[in-house]
Design a protein around this motif. Structure first.
Motif, short mmCIF file in Angstrom:
data_model
loop_
_atom_site.label_atom_id
_atom_site.label_comp_id
_atom_site.label_asym_id
_atom_site.label_seq_id
_atom_site.Cartn_x
_atom_site.Cartn_y
_atom_site.Cartn_z
N LEU A 1 32.18 -32.33 20.35
CA LEU A 1 33.40 -31.55 20.58
C LEU A 1 33.09 -30.10 20.93
O LEU A 1 33.94 -29.40 21.47
N GLY A 2 31.89 -29.65 20.61
CA GLY A 2 31.49 -28.29 20.95
C GLY A 2 30.69 -28.19 22.23
O GLY A 2 30.01 -27.18 22.46
N ALA A 3 30.76 -29.20 23.09
CA ALA A 3 29.98 -29.19 24.33
C ALA A 3 30.36 -28.02 25.23
O ALA A 3 29.52 -27.43 25.90
N GLY A 4 31.65 -27.67 25.24
CA GLY A 4 32.09 -26.54 26.06
C GLY A 4 31.47 -25.24 25.59
O GLY A 4 31.03 -24.41 26.39
N LEU A 5 31.41 -25.04 24.29
CA LEU A 5 30.78 -23.85 23.72
C LEU A 5 29.29 -23.83 24.04
O LEU A 5 28.72 -22.78 24.37
#
Length: 407
Positions: free
Chosen positions: A296-300
């Motif tokens: 879920l933190g791939a964008g970050l």
């Protein structure tokens, strides 16, 4: 005791993710992915790892760890831009996934992969990742104040807490980026980008085939060996089919390949996870849940990579790949027989030469195979002796969890 296994699985998820997500993002970006597509690929891989690890753990009650293909990502980074752009690369990911499924369904293909001489396979992998492994040196020269602490942190942790060396180096890089000034870090929301695959013959030869080979030779085969070290013998063919199907599902969203884990398997299958080997499967279920959360933190993660100087990103990836380079070189030159073919494979692959739109990994493998045929000499037959079955031969055997720890 179950808490101990859960914590071990979650730690393994963090270590596996932090140790190599920069390699994945660098590889996807190299073959033409936009930042959004690369973040989507990372998310797709994390989701695939989570679903497959949980499913296989519950099905076989063994600590079957799943990971993305880090050598495969390094192959993408070394290949660079391809004809047709990222859609053509995604098409190669789909074909690679199909080959994995075929290897699971067809014993002859698994045996053919196992028949590739170890020195040639090791030399090809070493040639693919060599340029990435020299990146830390270039980074220290170009950005000494930023890269120096990263390498120093890695070295100190390598001495005292080896499994945290690369995550620690990544943390040092993040601190350095923060001190330089942080802009827009993006969002924690999942980034999903669907890419319609296209099939380009030269890209299939330069990416799909080498990606399949390095994933099998550098991930699945060592993964089975690590499992056997701790007394587990999971059925290889169903695992290949499952990871192949998951890879095919992840490919249109940017994921390149999923496979059995080797390093993570050592973290979840050992006695430190749980005294009872029959309870260690809980760790891989926890690992799967952890990977789903980390995805879920791939964008970050992508935003941090974009904020970092490119040479620093590649340097962290290079530090993560140093153990793989050492193992690959050892496998390439340890045995005198076949050493010349291995050296030819290594030199051609490391040259980075692209011919007819086909990348160096394929040409290195071809050059090594031709050299091996040129130097081949028929050896006198020796009396047959009993030997243990190969991974391909074990593929049909029923799974069985061990009654004790290491064997």
């Amino acid at each position: 005791m179950r808490t101990q296994a859960i914590v071990s699985g979650l730690v393994s998820a963090v270590v596996g993710y932090a140790s190599s997500f920069t390699v994945v993002l660098a590889g996807l970006r190299a073959v033409g992915a936009t930042p959004a597509q690369a973040a989507s690929g990372l998310l797709a891989l994390c989701a695939g790892i989570g679903v497959v690890a949980i499913g296989l753990g519950l099905r076989y009650r063994m600590p079957i760890s799943i990971a993305w293909s880090t050598p495969g990502a390094a192959l993408l980074a070394a290949t660079g831009p391809v004809p047709g752009g990222f859609p053509a690369a995604v098409g190669a990911f789909v074909v690679c996934a199909a080959l994995m499924v075929l290897a699971g369904l067809s014993p002859w293909l698994a045996r053919a992969i196992a028949a590739i001489p170890r020195p040639i396979a090791g030399a090809m992998l070493a040639g693919v990742i060599l340029s990435l492994c020299t990146a830390p040196v270039r980074a220290v020269v170009d950005l000494p104040l930023l890269a120096g602490p990263v390498v120093l942190t890695w070295a100190v942790l390598l001495r005292y807490r080896r499994q945290w060396a690369v995550p620690g180096a990544l943390a040092a890089a993040v601190v350095g980026i923060g001190l330089r000034g942080v802009g827009d870090l993006g969002t924690l929301r999942p980034s999903v980008a669907f890419v319609v695959p296209t099939l380009n013959p030269s890209v299939l030869v330069s990416i799909a085939v080498p990606l399949f080979l390095v994933t099998m030779a550098a991930q699945n085969v060592p993964g089975m060996a690590v499992m056997a070290t701790y007394g587990y013998h999971p059925p290889l063919r169903p695992i290949l089919v499952t990871t192949g199907l998951a890879s095919a599902a992840a490919a249109p969203f940017g994921g390149h390949a999923l496979n059995l884990a080797a390093i993570t398997a050592a973290l979840t299958a050992g006695p430190e996870t749980h005294p009872d080997p029959r309870r260690r499967w809980v760790a891989t279920v926890a690992l799967g849940a952890g990977q789903l959360t980390l995805g879920l933190g791939a964008g970050l993660a992508m935003a941090l990579v974009l904020l970092s100087p490119p040479v620093l990103v590649i340097a962290v990836a290079g530090l993560a790949l140093l153990p793989a380079l050492g193992s690959a070189l050892a496998g390439a030159v340890t045995e005198p027989e076949g050493r010349e073919a291995a050296i030819v494979t290594f030199v051609v692959t490391a040259s980075g030469t692209t011919i007819l739109g086909i990348g160096p990994a394929f040409w290195g493998l071809l050059a090594g195979a031709l050299t091996a045929l040129l130097l081949w000499r028929r050896r006198p037959s020796s009396p047959s002796s009993p030997s243990s079955p190969s991974a391909a031969d074990q593929a049909d055997q029923p799974a069985a969890a061990p009654a004790s720890g290491r064997q």
